[in-house]
Every structure is written in structure tokens, then in C-alpha cells.
Design a protein around this motif. Sequence first.
Motif, PDB file in Angstrom:
ATOM      1  N   MET A   7       0.823  -1.213   0.000  1.00  0.00           N
ATOM      2  CA  MET A   7       0.000   0.000   0.000  1.00  0.00           C
ATOM      3  C   MET A   7       0.857   1.264   0.000  1.00  0.00           C
ATOM      4  SD  MET A   7      -3.103  -0.665   2.593  1.00  0.00           S
ATOM      5  CE  MET A   7      -4.708  -1.167   2.101  1.00  0.00           C
ATOM      6  N   GLU A   8       1.999   1.181   0.635  1.00  0.00           N
ATOM      7  CA  GLU A   8       2.871   2.356   0.768  1.00  0.00           C
ATOM      8  C   GLU A   8       3.788   2.521  -0.440  1.00  0.00           C
ATOM      9  OE1 GLU A   8       2.154   3.970   3.485  1.00  0.00           O
ATOM     10  OE2 GLU A   8       0.900   2.320   4.202  1.00  0.00           O
ATOM     11  N   LYS A   9       3.825   1.522  -1.304  1.00  0.00           N
ATOM     12  CA  LYS A   9       4.777   1.540  -2.423  1.00  0.00           C
ATOM     13  C   LYS A   9       4.225   2.307  -3.622  1.00  0.00           C
ATOM     14  CE  LYS A   9       7.939  -1.172  -0.540  1.00  0.00           C
ATOM     15  NZ  LYS A   9       7.860  -2.629  -0.502  1.00  0.00           N
ATOM     16  N   PRO A  10       5.123   2.730  -4.537  1.00  0.00           N
ATOM     17  CA  PRO A  10       4.652   3.440  -5.734  1.00  0.00           C
ATOM     18  C   PRO A  10       3.793   2.536  -6.623  1.00  0.00           C
ATOM     19  CG  PRO A  10       7.070   3.442  -5.609  1.00  0.00           C
ATOM     20  CD  PRO A  10       6.578   2.589  -4.491  1.00  0.00           C
ATOM     21  N   MET A  11       3.005   3.169  -7.479  1.00  0.00           N
ATOM     22  CA  MET A  11       2.145   2.475  -8.432  1.00  0.00           C
ATOM     23  C   MET A  11       2.971   1.475  -9.252  1.00  0.00           C
ATOM     24  SD  MET A  11      -1.003   3.298  -8.442  1.00  0.00           S
ATOM     25  CE  MET A  11      -1.298   5.062  -8.327  1.00  0.00           C
ATOM     26  N   ALA A  12       2.370   0.367  -9.584  1.00  0.00           N
ATOM     27  CA  ALA A  12       2.961  -0.689 -10.427  1.00  0.00           C
ATOM     28  C   ALA A  12       4.003  -1.538  -9.704  1.00  0.00           C
ATOM     29  CB  ALA A  12       3.553  -0.130 -11.722  1.00  0.00           C
ATOM     30  N   THR A  13       4.194  -1.283  -8.434  1.00  0.00           N
ATOM     31  CA  THR A  13       5.058  -2.186  -7.657  1.00  0.00           C
ATOM     32  C   THR A  13       4.323  -3.502  -7.458  1.00  0.00           C
ATOM     33  OG1 THR A  13       5.846  -0.261  -6.431  1.00  0.00           O
ATOM     34  CG2 THR A  13       6.391  -2.428  -5.519  1.00  0.00           C
ATOM     35  N   SER A  14       5.041  -4.605  -7.582  1.00  0.00           N
ATOM     36  CA  SER A  14       4.350  -5.878  -7.376  1.00  0.00           C
ATOM     37  C   SER A  14       5.128  -6.802  -6.458  1.00  0.00           C
ATOM     38  CB  SER A  14       4.045  -6.550  -8.707  1.00  0.00           C
ATOM     39  OG  SER A  14       5.244  -6.917  -9.338  1.00  0.00           O
TER      40      SER A  14
ATOM     41  N   VAL B 222       0.873 -16.349  -6.856  1.00  0.00           N
ATOM     42  CA  VAL B 222       0.091 -15.136  -7.034  1.00  0.00           C
ATOM     43  C   VAL B 222       1.024 -13.935  -7.090  1.00  0.00           C
ATOM     44  CG1 VAL B 222      -0.341 -14.847  -4.541  1.00  0.00           C
ATOM     45  CG2 VAL B 222      -1.867 -13.749  -6.187  1.00  0.00           C
ATOM     46  N   SER B 223       0.674 -13.035  -7.999  1.00  0.00           N
ATOM     47  CA  SER B 223       1.420 -11.788  -8.100  1.00  0.00           C
ATOM     48  C   SER B 223       0.445 -10.636  -7.880  1.00  0.00           C
ATOM     49  CB  SER B 223       2.081 -11.723  -9.479  1.00  0.00           C
ATOM     50  OG  SER B 223       2.398 -10.401  -9.791  1.00  0.00           O
ATOM     51  N   VAL B 224       0.778  -9.762  -6.970  1.00  0.00           N
ATOM     52  CA  VAL B 224      -0.110  -8.656  -6.595  1.00  0.00           C
ATOM     53  C   VAL B 224       0.566  -7.347  -6.974  1.00  0.00           C
ATOM     54  CG1 VAL B 224      -1.363  -7.556  -4.690  1.00  0.00           C
ATOM     55  CG2 VAL B 224      -0.925 -10.025  -4.631  1.00  0.00           C
ATOM     56  N   MET B 225      -0.102  -6.555  -7.822  1.00  0.00           N
ATOM     57  CA  MET B 225       0.491  -5.295  -8.271  1.00  0.00           C
ATOM     58  C   MET B 225      -0.371  -4.122  -7.870  1.00  0.00           C
ATOM     59  SD  MET B 225       1.713  -4.209 -12.093  1.00  0.00           S
ATOM     60  CE  MET B 225       0.155  -3.580 -12.680  1.00  0.00           C
ATOM     61  N   LYS B 226       0.255  -3.091  -7.359  1.00  0.00           N
ATOM     62  CA  LYS B 226      -0.490  -1.899  -6.965  1.00  0.00           C
ATOM     63  C   LYS B 226      -0.950  -1.129  -8.203  1.00  0.00           C
ATOM     64  CE  LYS B 226      -0.421   2.106  -4.009  1.00  0.00           C
ATOM     65  NZ  LYS B 226       0.383   3.045  -3.220  1.00  0.00           N
ATOM     66  N   ILE B 227      -2.248  -0.844  -8.250  1.00  0.00           N
ATOM     67  CA  ILE B 227      -2.798  -0.035  -9.349  1.00  0.00           C
ATOM     68  C   ILE B 227      -3.570   1.135  -8.739  1.00  0.00           C
ATOM     69  CG2 ILE B 227      -2.899  -1.880 -11.084  1.00  0.00           C
ATOM     70  CD1 ILE B 227      -5.920  -2.200 -10.334  1.00  0.00           C
ATOM     71  N   ASP B 228      -4.151   1.934  -9.595  1.00  0.00           N
ATOM     72  CA  ASP B 228      -4.811   3.165  -9.169  1.00  0.00           C
ATOM     73  C   ASP B 228      -5.779   2.990  -7.989  1.00  0.00           C
ATOM     74  OD1 ASP B 228      -5.579   5.758  -9.102  1.00  0.00           O
ATOM     75  OD2 ASP B 228      -6.989   5.606 -10.785  1.00  0.00           O
ATOM     76  N   LYS B 229      -6.769   2.110  -8.160  1.00  0.00           N
ATOM     77  CA  LYS B 229      -7.804   2.019  -7.122  1.00  0.00           C
ATOM     78  C   LYS B 229      -7.710   0.767  -6.258  1.00  0.00           C
ATOM     79  CE  LYS B 229     -11.146   4.886  -9.537  1.00  0.00           C
ATOM     80  NZ  LYS B 229     -10.400   5.242 -10.789  1.00  0.00           N
ATOM     81  N   GLY B 230      -6.568   0.094  -6.339  1.00  0.00           N
ATOM     82  CA  GLY B 230      -6.409  -1.119  -5.541  1.00  0.00           C
ATOM     83  C   GLY B 230      -5.240  -1.952  -6.010  1.00  0.00           C
TER      84      GLY B 230
END
Length: 174
Positions: A14-21, A45-53
Motif C-alpha cells: 500500500m505504501e509503495k509506488p504504483m505498479a510495484t508488485s 500469485v502476483s499482486v500489483m499496486k494499481i490506481d484504485k487497488g
Amino acid sequence: MTNDKLTFSVSTLMEKPMATSESYTFDAEAEFEDIKAISNVTGKVSVMKIDKGFNVITSNVDIKVAFECERCLRDFTKEIHVPAAERQFYFTAPENIEDPADIFLIDKKRQKIDLTDMLRQEIALHFPVIQVCSDGCKGICHICGNNRNEKSCNCEDEHSSDHKPFAGLKDLLK
Ligand SMILES: [Zn+2]
Ligand SMILES: [Zn+2]
């Protein structure tokens, strides 16, 4: 690190920049509604930070499932493999969504995502279309109830002419 649950913490992401996975493997006890799991569910599973989640991609998911044979009604097991699947998990449900079942929400309080529903959908999508114990299963005789894999009966032969109501139809249509 292998996770033994289907919930994954996203607090650091959550604290990382966008597109961090971040990627994880899992080997978890499987409890899916309407699915008779007889093994753990495993995969990546790979989880990547995007705009709304978060954008969530699972790969090489495997699980052993018990089915009831459509022909002889016996239980049989089959390995279900889900090569890849992708879903979005949101902080808040987006508006104007066609199917609410496609929406996955982040547990904001615990800062976790739960893959259970996503995997349940994908595993069910990969069920065999025809659920039979084997291609050659002869099934249960609908006249005497005999399991025809174990011994044969002559019911079909004796009544075969009665059980083809459309047999004469072909000739009529000629
Ligand atoms: Zn069968
Ligand atoms: Zn019979």
C-alpha cells in the motif's frame, strides 16, 4: 515464502509506488463453497499496486476435486489446473459494474486480500464439462438399477425397441 492461507497482507504494498508488485506461492487448505476439495490448493500469485487497488494474477493453480460420475453416480477425483487468472481488488466498489460477482474488495481494516472467491470461480470454470469417472463408464441401468461397469444385464436388449421413440421418425422425414 509459501503462504498457508489464501489471505495476503498488502500493508507494505500500500505504501509503495504504483505498479510495484509482490509475488507469493501458496499451499493452503481449500474450503470452497460447492467444491469438494480433497487436497490443498497450490499456486502462485502476483499482486500489483494499481490506481484504485491491486491487480492480482494467479498462475499454475492446482487442486484435487471429488466429483460424482454422471453415469454411475460413483465418486471420482480429478486434478483441476488453472493456468492463469486475473482480477482486480478494489478499495471501494466501482460504480456501474455489470456483475457484482466480479468485484473483489480489499479488507481495508486488516489490509488484506482474500483469494478464496477468485479461486473458487476459476476452479469451477475449469471443471470437466462432462463429469464421468472414465470415458468408458457404462453407467447405471435405468431399468434394473444395476451398475453396468460391474456386471451386464439384458434389460436394454429386451426393451430396446421401446426406448427409441424417435427411431421411426428418421424414416418419416426422408
Ligand atoms: Zn462412472
Ligand atoms: Zn438392467
